[in-house]
Design a protein around this motif. Structure first.
Motif, PDB file in Angstrom:
ATOM      1  N   ALA A  33      65.838  13.669  16.743  1.00 33.37           N
ATOM      2  CA  ALA A  33      65.221  14.368  17.917  1.00 33.37           C
ATOM      3  C   ALA A  33      64.613  15.889  17.690  1.00 33.37           C
ATOM      4  CB  ALA A  33      66.503  14.743  18.716  1.00 33.37           C
ATOM      5  N   ALA A  34      65.227  16.583  16.576  1.00 40.10           N
ATOM      6  CA  ALA A  34      64.518  17.907  16.196  1.00 40.10           C
ATOM      7  C   ALA A  34      63.132  17.607  15.561  1.00 40.10           C
ATOM      8  CB  ALA A  34      65.542  18.514  15.200  1.00 40.10           C
ATOM      9  N   GLY A  35      62.852  16.556  15.119  1.00 41.52           N
ATOM     10  CA  GLY A  35      61.709  16.353  14.371  1.00 41.52           C
ATOM     11  C   GLY A  35      61.530  15.867  12.825  1.00 41.52           C
ATOM     12  N   VAL A  36      62.830  15.263  12.417  1.00 37.84           N
ATOM     13  CA  VAL A  36      62.823  15.115  11.044  1.00 37.84           C
ATOM     14  C   VAL A  36      63.223  13.503  10.855  1.00 37.84           C
ATOM     15  CG1 VAL A  36      64.454  15.073   8.787  1.00 37.84           C
ATOM     16  CG2 VAL A  36      64.103  17.307  10.286  1.00 37.84           C
ATOM     17  N   PRO A  37      62.092  13.012  10.244  1.00 38.62           N
ATOM     18  CA  PRO A  37      62.246  11.364  10.189  1.00 38.62           C
ATOM     19  C   PRO A  37      63.626  11.033   9.486  1.00 38.62           C
ATOM     20  CG  PRO A  37      60.075  12.100   9.229  1.00 38.62           C
ATOM     21  CD  PRO A  37      60.908  13.302   9.469  1.00 38.62           C
ATOM     22  N   SER A  38      64.289  10.034  10.088  1.00 38.20           N
ATOM     23  CA  SER A  38      65.890  10.124   9.864  1.00 38.20           C
ATOM     24  C   SER A  38      65.987   8.618   9.674  1.00 38.20           C
ATOM     25  CB  SER A  38      66.633  10.801  10.604  1.00 38.20           C
ATOM     26  OG  SER A  38      66.288  11.976  10.782  1.00 38.20           O
TER      27      SER A  38
END
Length: 722
Positions: free
Chosen positions: A423-428
């Motif tokens: 949600a913060a913008g890190v591909p996970s």
């Protein structure tokens, strides 16, 4: 089976080396590190394969699951900000230093503190075992009061009962009915002094003495405890003979001034412009062997395997063990994965600008089914499919998962640390630990063992641990060695397209033609970016095969430019096109779109007097099942639920739900009325229909606004990709 022939083709530069997944902050630095040398990725992987030890992972997990220094009570518990969590943090930091990780850090993060020191329940001198939730304590001398059995603990179960100052005993099924939060708040509202809950379904079904603990999405409220089903039934048998008085002692410490620690260390890359994060969480309920001590062991074993094999990464590889995952804050609907959310949003927000991927782990040593999978951001589906099925150095399962790794694409859900990063913008990513391939049904482990005292080393499967260690270690190395980050935004196109109800959107006033044109523009831009990445990576593979260092340098720099674009685009996409409907990830417009259709279906039933169908099929699913709770619990309880989600003074307490929630359809009054009138036939439902019609009008405006915002977001996303 993957085509091993690609090993030869890769050497010749004829197969696409699809790139890593990543995110970006808005100020990604220009790459300054070394250009990778022509190392043989196969040799690097084989060295890691030989050095990585599942036995080491098991030993760490066993120590964390059996050493009493790492628990707060005799039944276990290593909770957010507690003494046991802090002691474990020190131990893990020491292990990281021992392994040889550099820059080892105990990164402090804010959380609410919960330390469960123990509890007891005594009835006529007979002791019963209980386990607490993150709720209030009793006085030190305990609470002596009458026990009253109140069925499921709904508002309807209290009719005709006076429970003021008493201990209520309930049955609960937290999977098919409701979280403990709701009967807890109902008991408090009804005047009870404490509540005991026995799991009659949903969780802890492995044995009739099994206890269970979930998070409390709510205030501290009254002492709330889990009791075994057999003990609950024994107390109910006593009640059949007359009033029963018990003494309950609960030693809980819950406060708002806690500190959790995220423990990290790194293997330095040739360049530190970008990084890969590998992680899990180390707080636990009970002794938590699978959840999540095995993940801690795996993360450290992966780090040790890479260091012992001599692997020098191109990018930093950060190993991060998060605290406060199971619970970390009171009075919020989103009280889990707090440590990870704080890490990526407040402690190291710059990580969003440099992290290619976060590989998270949950329960990685249990064979849930005949197959496994990886949950991820949709933009990572293509990369994961390539890695599992084409990349020559990704291992196949041995001794487990006979049907292999499924790669149809499974969007990460909200129940683990990876969602906070996503949600913060890190591909996970996270290993497929929870939902079956239908992405709706949980694996049997969760019904039987999850969050109970039965999560012990007896559940260990060494083949699964070994596979996950080596498979995800190889994935990290693959991402590390690829020059251009490949996030396939055509998956974002597919996601948005499948979310559309064109007729309803048009009726709401959305310019559907403009929306579809923006979506098509996104598809073209996404495909063009994917083609560019493929070309750079193909050319780079050929340059490696030829030993052309000048070409390698040029292509690596080109790849990093594409990486910066993809990272920026990924972060933008999540901030603008990822929403939540309670706990369910959605495209934002899906919430009002879904609510409007449900309200219309309800009205259609009521116009024919069919209230039963209206309730059974539609009414309880409005607002993503929140109306189910409104049917069973007092308005005062639902008001607390709503304040936690939408209260103006609680918006800074939403963690991974911050700024991506939905607007509730205001239909609670009609929901309760229909439930009460369930058995009526041919009644006049004019008042209820008016409530749903008003909700439709309000949700229609929301849908129109979101349609316009998403149209512009897709145009902007296409520009970022282009």
């Amino acid at each position: 089976m993957k085509r091993r022939l690609t090993a030869l083709l890769l050497t010749l530069g004829l197969v696409s080396g699809l790139a890593a997944c990543g995110t970006t902050a808005q100020t990604t630095p220009a790459p300054t590190g070394e250009v990778p040398t022509a190392n043989d990725p196969g040799a690097a992987y084989e060295s890691f394969l030989s050095a990585a030890s599942a036995d080491y992972a098991y030993d760490v997990a066993l120590e964390l699951s059996t050493n009493p220094d790492f628990f707060n009570s005799e039944l276990g518990g290593r909770n957010a900000g507690s003494d046991a969590e802090h002691a474990t943090a020190d131990y893990l930091a020491g292990l990281m230093e021992e392994i040889g990780l550099t820059d080892v850090e105990k990164a402090a993060a804010d959380c609410d503190r919960w330390q469960f020191n123990g509890a007891s329940l005594t009835v006529d001198g007979e002791a019963y075992t209980v386990y607490s939730y993150a709720t209030a304590s009793t006085p030190a001398e305990g609470l002596t009061a009458e026990i009253v059995y109140v069925g499921d603990g709904t508002m309807w179960d209290y009719e005709g009962l006076d429970v003021t100052g008493k201990i209520v005993l309930i049955d609960i099924d937290q999977r098919n009915n409701w979280w403990i939060t709701y009967p807890m708040l109902e008991a408090q509202y009804q005047g009870a002094a404490a509540i005991l809950a026995a799991n009659v379904g949903g969780f802890a079904q492995v044995a009739d003495d099994a206890l269970n603990c979930q998070d409390i999405c709510g205030p501290t409220a009254i002492p709330t405890l889990s009791i075994g089903l057999a003990d609950s039934q024994a107390i109910q048998a006593r009640l059949a003979d007359g009033p029963v008085t018990a003494t309950l002692v609960v030693d809980n410490e819950v406060s708002e001034d806690g500190t959790t620690y995220n423990i990290l260390g790194r293997i330095p890359g040739k360049s530190s412009d970008y990084q890969i994060i590998v992680g899990g969480h180390y707080d636990v309920h009970f002794t938590g062997f699978q959840d999540d001590n095995c993940a801690v062991g795996l993360v450290l074993a992966m780090a040790k395997g890479m260091i012992d094999s001599g692997y020098q990464p191109e990018n930093d590889i950060v190993f991060c063990l998060h605290g406060a995952e199971e619970w970390g804050s009171s009075y919020t609907q989103y009280d889990w994965t707090v440590g990870a959310w704080e890490m990526i949003n407040n402690v190291h927000p710059e990580w969003v600008g440099k992290t290619l991927a976060f590989l998270n782990f949950e329960l990685p040593a249990y064979e849930f089914d005949t197959y496994t999978s990886t949950y991820s951001a949709p933009e990572m589906y293509a990369m994961l499919n390539y890695f599992a099925n084409e990349y020559p150095y990704s291992p196949d399962p041995e001794g487990c998962f006979p049907d292999g790794v499924l790669t149809e694409g499974y969007q990460t859900y909200t129940y683990s640390d990876d969602f906070s990063y996503y949600a913060a913008g890190v591909p996970s990513t996270v290993n497929g630990f929870l939902l079956q391939k239908d992405m709706e049904t949980v694996f049997p482990f969760y019904v039987d063992i999850y969050h109970s005292q039965y999560d012990t080393p007896d559940t260990y499967n060494g083949a699964v641990m070994d596979f996950n260690l080596k498979y995800y270690g190889a994935l990290a190395m693959y991402i590390d060695q690829t020059p251009a980050l490949y996030l396939d935004f055509t998956a974002q196109y597919d996601r948005i397209l499948s979310s559309m109800d064109e007729a309803l959107m048009a009726e709401a006033g959305v310019d559907v033609e403009a929306y579809k044109a923006a979506l098509e523009e996104l598809r073209i831009a996404a495909q063009d970016m994917a083609d560019q990445v493929k070309q750079v990576n193909d050319d780079y593979a050929a340059a490696v095969a030829e030993g052309d260092t000048a070409a390698m340098a040029k292509l690596w720099a080109q790849g990093r430019e594409l990486t910066a674009k993809n990272l920026t685009a990924f972060q933008f996409a999540q901030k603008n096109l990822l929403g939540l409907m309670y706990e369910r990830p959605i495209v934002p417009h899906e919430a009002p779109q879904e609510n409007i259709q449900l309200c219309r279906d309800i009205i259609a039933c009521l116009e024919t007097g069919d209230v039963a169908t209206a309730v059974d099929e539609y009414a309880w699913t409005v607002n993503n099942v929140l109306e189910w709770y409104a049917m069973y619990f007092s308005p005062e309880v639902i008001a607390i639920q709503d304040d936690m989600l939408w209260g103006e003074d609680n918006q800074d307490n939403l963690y991974w739900g911050t700024d991506i929630g939905f607007t509730k359809a205001d239909v609670d009054a009609a929901t309760r009325s229909l439930f009460v009138r369930y058995e009526e036939t041919g009644g006049d439902f004019t008042q209820e229909i008016a409530v749903y019609e008003a909700a439709i009008r309000a949700q229609t405006q929301i849908l129109a606004d979101l349609g316009a915002k998403e149209t512009q977001a897709m145009i902007d996303l296409s520009a970022l990709l282009g």
